[in-house]
Motif scaffolding. Sequence first.
Motif, short mmCIF file in Angstrom:
data_model
loop_
_atom_site.label_atom_id
_atom_site.label_comp_id
_atom_site.label_asym_id
_atom_site.label_seq_id
_atom_site.Cartn_x
_atom_site.Cartn_y
_atom_site.Cartn_z
N SER A 206 0.80 -1.21 -0.05
CA SER A 206 0.05 -0.05 -0.10
C SER A 206 0.70 1.30 0.05
O SER A 206 1.86 1.12 0.72
N ASP A 207 0.23 2.25 -0.57
CA ASP A 207 1.08 3.60 -0.68
C ASP A 207 0.13 4.70 0.25
O ASP A 207 -0.95 5.02 -0.30
N SER A 208 0.54 4.89 1.03
CA SER A 208 -0.55 5.63 2.08
C SER A 208 -0.59 7.03 1.60
O SER A 208 -1.62 7.84 1.82
N ILE A 209 0.30 7.73 0.75
CA ILE A 209 0.25 8.80 0.14
C ILE A 209 -0.90 8.94 -0.95
O ILE A 209 -1.58 9.94 -1.03
N ARG A 211 -2.66 6.43 -1.54
CA ARG A 211 -3.88 5.65 -1.35
C ARG A 211 -4.11 4.61 -2.30
O ARG A 211 -5.07 4.33 -2.70
N THR A 212 -3.14 4.02 -2.77
CA THR A 212 -3.35 3.07 -3.84
C THR A 212 -2.66 1.54 -3.33
O THR A 212 -1.94 1.65 -2.33
N TYR A 213 -3.01 0.78 -4.01
CA TYR A 213 -2.43 -0.74 -3.49
C TYR A 213 -1.87 -1.55 -5.01
O TYR A 213 -2.42 -1.33 -6.07
N THR A 214 -0.86 -2.47 -4.35
CA THR A 214 -0.53 -3.29 -5.73
C THR A 214 -0.05 -4.65 -5.09
O THR A 214 0.19 -4.69 -3.76
N LEU A 215 -0.16 -5.43 -6.08
CA LEU A 215 0.32 -6.56 -5.49
C LEU A 215 1.73 -7.07 -6.14
O LEU A 215 1.93 -6.75 -7.43
N GLU A 216 2.50 -7.73 -5.24
CA GLU A 216 3.91 -8.16 -6.00
C GLU A 216 3.78 -9.92 -6.38
O GLU A 216 3.23 -10.47 -5.29
N LEU A 217 4.13 -10.02 -7.36
CA LEU A 217 3.80 -11.52 -7.62
C LEU A 217 5.52 -12.03 -7.42
O LEU A 217 6.45 -11.38 -7.16
N PRO A 224 -1.71 -3.74 -10.20
CA PRO A 224 -2.59 -3.03 -9.29
C PRO A 224 -3.57 -3.59 -8.60
O PRO A 224 -4.32 -4.79 -9.44
N LEU A 225 -3.99 -3.06 -7.44
CA LEU A 225 -4.97 -3.93 -6.84
C LEU A 225 -6.21 -2.94 -6.53
O LEU A 225 -5.66 -1.74 -5.73
N SER A 226 -7.21 -3.14 -6.80
CA SER A 226 -8.42 -2.02 -6.54
C SER A 226 -8.75 -1.94 -5.19
O SER A 226 -8.72 -2.82 -4.35
N ARG A 227 -9.03 -0.63 -4.72
CA ARG A 227 -9.00 -0.55 -3.14
C ARG A 227 -10.37 -1.27 -2.52
O ARG A 227 -10.23 -1.81 -1.64
#
Length: 245
Positions: A206-209, A211-217, A224-227
Amino acid sequence: MDINVLLVDDDKNAINLLKSHLSAYSFVTLKGEVHSGKEAMEFIRNEKVDLMFLDIEMNDITGLELAKHIQALQKNIEIIFVTGHAGFALEGYDFHPIDFLLKPIDFFRLEKTMAIVQERFQGAPKADNQNKKIGMRVAGGIKIFNVEDIIYIEKIGRKVSIVTKFGSFESSDTISAIEDMFETYGFYRPHQSFIVPMHNIRSINSDSISRTYTLELTNGTLVPLSRNKVNELKDLLVAEGIVLV
């Protein structure tokens, strides 16, 4: 347990296409092919048949009439009707078939049918994708993929790219149709443009600034991961016994 299959169709080309498609399923044993109702009845008297792909329109007898005879003699034989005309389906439901397939049989549509077949005979498929194969439409025809080789699937504009350990391939199937197909194999759609195998997810970032999310494979790719899907995905991963690091 292998599923013993008999193909019944007076169209040799239709049988050859179906044989080619069925070769992708390791749980299927093709016991034979016949081209008339009479041959079908003789075959099931002498051979063990679990499942029959039955053409509705044949020269000597209709598939619906043949199904009536078969179910009177051997009620344990399951039936999948094959037809060139969707109008026959309504009458055919009286015989409680597993499914109806329209000619020419589409591999993508067959994949859904065979998932039902496998569950009917063998129970729900295991989460382990080793040696599982799936067919997808690509330029020039259908390509058979090993499910475990797929890293992720991405929609780029109007195109869908299947990214595997051995390169990327463009599919003509829609991302929604692919999502439906791969759900059985433990894949998840974290974002409108991506589908990933859950066992390949290494972490949720997560990126608190922003407010986005990502998945690392597991191969380092960031997806990208939808909130609105974060909690759902976490619950699914826990249910699958997957521990994120």
